[in-house]
Design an enzyme around this catalytic site. Sequence first.
Site, PDB file in Angstrom:
ATOM      1  N   ASP A 228     -26.733  91.753  40.784  1.00 34.85           N
ATOM      2  CA  ASP A 228     -25.831  90.696  41.261  1.00 34.85           C
ATOM      3  C   ASP A 228     -24.638  90.628  40.309  1.00 34.85           C
ATOM      4  O   ASP A 228     -24.300  91.642  39.701  1.00 34.85           O
ATOM      5  CB  ASP A 228     -26.594  89.358  41.385  1.00 34.85           C
ATOM      6  CG  ASP A 228     -25.995  88.464  42.461  1.00 34.85           C
ATOM      7  OD1 ASP A 228     -24.776  88.213  42.402  1.00 34.85           O
ATOM      8  OD2 ASP A 228     -26.729  88.013  43.358  1.00 34.85           O
ATOM      9  N   HIS A 251     -22.286  93.182  40.858  1.00 35.60           N
ATOM     10  CA  HIS A 251     -21.299  92.653  41.798  1.00 35.60           C
ATOM     11  C   HIS A 251     -20.015  92.214  41.100  1.00 35.60           C
ATOM     12  O   HIS A 251     -19.200  91.500  41.661  1.00 35.60           O
ATOM     13  CB  HIS A 251     -21.891  91.489  42.604  1.00 35.60           C
ATOM     14  CG  HIS A 251     -23.051  91.890  43.462  1.00 35.60           C
ATOM     15  ND1 HIS A 251     -23.721  91.021  44.287  1.00 35.60           N
ATOM     16  CD2 HIS A 251     -23.664  93.090  43.636  1.00 35.60           C
ATOM     17  CE1 HIS A 251     -24.700  91.662  44.924  1.00 35.60           C
ATOM     18  NE2 HIS A 251     -24.691  92.921  44.527  1.00 35.60           N
TER      19      HIS A 251
END
Length: 404
Positions: A228, A251
Amino acid sequence: MDSLSIPYAICLLSLLTICVCANGNSNLFNVLSYGASGDGTTDDSSAFTKAWNDTCKATSNPTLVIPQGKQFLVRQMIFAGPCKSSTIQVQLSGTILAPDGPDQWKATDLSTWLAFQGVNGLRIYGKGTMDGRGKGWWDRSCKYHPGLQGCITLAPTSLRFQKCDDIKMTDISFHNSPQTHVLLLGTQNVDLGFLNIQSPGTSPNTDGIHLLFATNVSIHDSNIADGDDCISIGDKTFNINITDINCGPGHGISIGSLGSAGESAQVENINVMRVNFRETTNGARIKTWQTGRGIVQGVTFSNLNFTAVANPIIIYQYYCYRPNACKQTKTGVHIKDVTYSGLIGTSKTEVAINLNCSNVVPCTGITLDNIRLASATREIGQLTSSCNNAHGINRGTIQPESCL
Ligand SMILES: *[C@@H]1O[C@H](CO)[C@@H](O)[C@H](O)[C@H]1NC(C)=O
Ligand SMILES: *[C@@H]1O[C@H](CO)[C@@H](O)[C@H](O)[C@H]1NC(C)=O
Ligand SMILES: *[C@@H]1O[C@H](CO)[C@@H](O)[C@H](O)[C@H]1NC(C)=O
Ligand SMILES: *[C@@H]1O[C@H](CO)[C@@H](O)[C@H](O)[C@H]1NC(C)=O
Ligand SMILES: *[C@@H]1O[C@H](CO)[C@@H](O)[C@H](O)[C@H]1NC(C)=O
């Protein structure tokens, strides 16, 4: 000296040594002295609890020692303050293992594995590791296994600092957290450096470091690879410096998401400098929900290097994944005074600069300053920039050509 007094002198000397040693060591609290086995399978939680109890009660600069070369299985635990001493050291040199997956997790609270709460003046160092053993949690995550019976949406954060002030943590590794690796919550004056955070790019919601209600934070000189955001900056965060980070897979570095429940966001003075993004799904990102209000202001992204990154520069104010949750909103979070300066590298998406602002509340004071982005692969044609309700200025060379 006569023959009788020699042994006497030795006796006296050794007594003295014992006294000096005992005194010198009186502020070291080693978990092994409290019965921890360090074999990786015995539950060492109660030894940690007792050692912390004494560390926290000690008056002058105590150190909790978790020695190297050992693995300690520790269940959910809160290292609670306030403590007596104004500084508390934690020498983490060994490995701390979490219970192995949801079947071994006995606590009812799934939110956190280890937490420091109300502890000020913490110094954590020692080249040790916190291994969250997240695989069992990921294998049952609703995100990647929707429809699986009993699938999991909330899995433990490995380490949470809550209501702590004056924290320094260096040289610690975090592996395979069930979810977020490190959370700063209601915490200020923090220095996190030389951290090594490693989880697979496919692990669900394993943010590297998440900030919420945090002020005066420096995160620097660290490698972060996860599934993430490498670093995510939540609401009510102020004065954050993020420098010299390698990010990827992951991310990217994200402000948000903000405003999911219609609350008024406030995020100010965020500086992200000298970050290498490698194969991340975003680079420098700000995301808000249509339902949000409030402000994000004074953000600088400078000297970033993107290697095969999707969405290297992105503002996205339409983040709403709950069906029908964001219809007919007449609000938006105001994004103000954001500078992108000295950003280079390659993009995996055609829209390399994507300033997709709220239709209701425009982005203002955006500066694009010396940006040179090229396509990461031949399949992507000419890169473009896209502006929706974004206002500001350009400086120097902007490639792709600026939409501002
Ligand atoms: C902590 O220390 C106090 C005082 O020595 C003792 O009464 C208490 O039982 C200890 N708690 C734990 C969990 O060891
Ligand atoms: C943040 O740092 C500034 C400057 O050092 C200091 O004046 C301020 O009190 C700090 N804020 C908090 C919440 O500790
Ligand atoms: C952030 O960096 C600026 C400029 O170097 C410095 O003045 C400020 O004190 C730093 N803040 C924190 C929280 O480290
Ligand atoms: C950017 O990253 C690439 C890939 O790691 C590297 O080859 C290049 O030298 C970096 N550029 C700068 C200016 O650091
Ligand atoms: C901007 O966001 C809207 C809403 O999600 C989307 O339809 C549109 O494609 C986005 N624009 C770009 C250039 O990504």
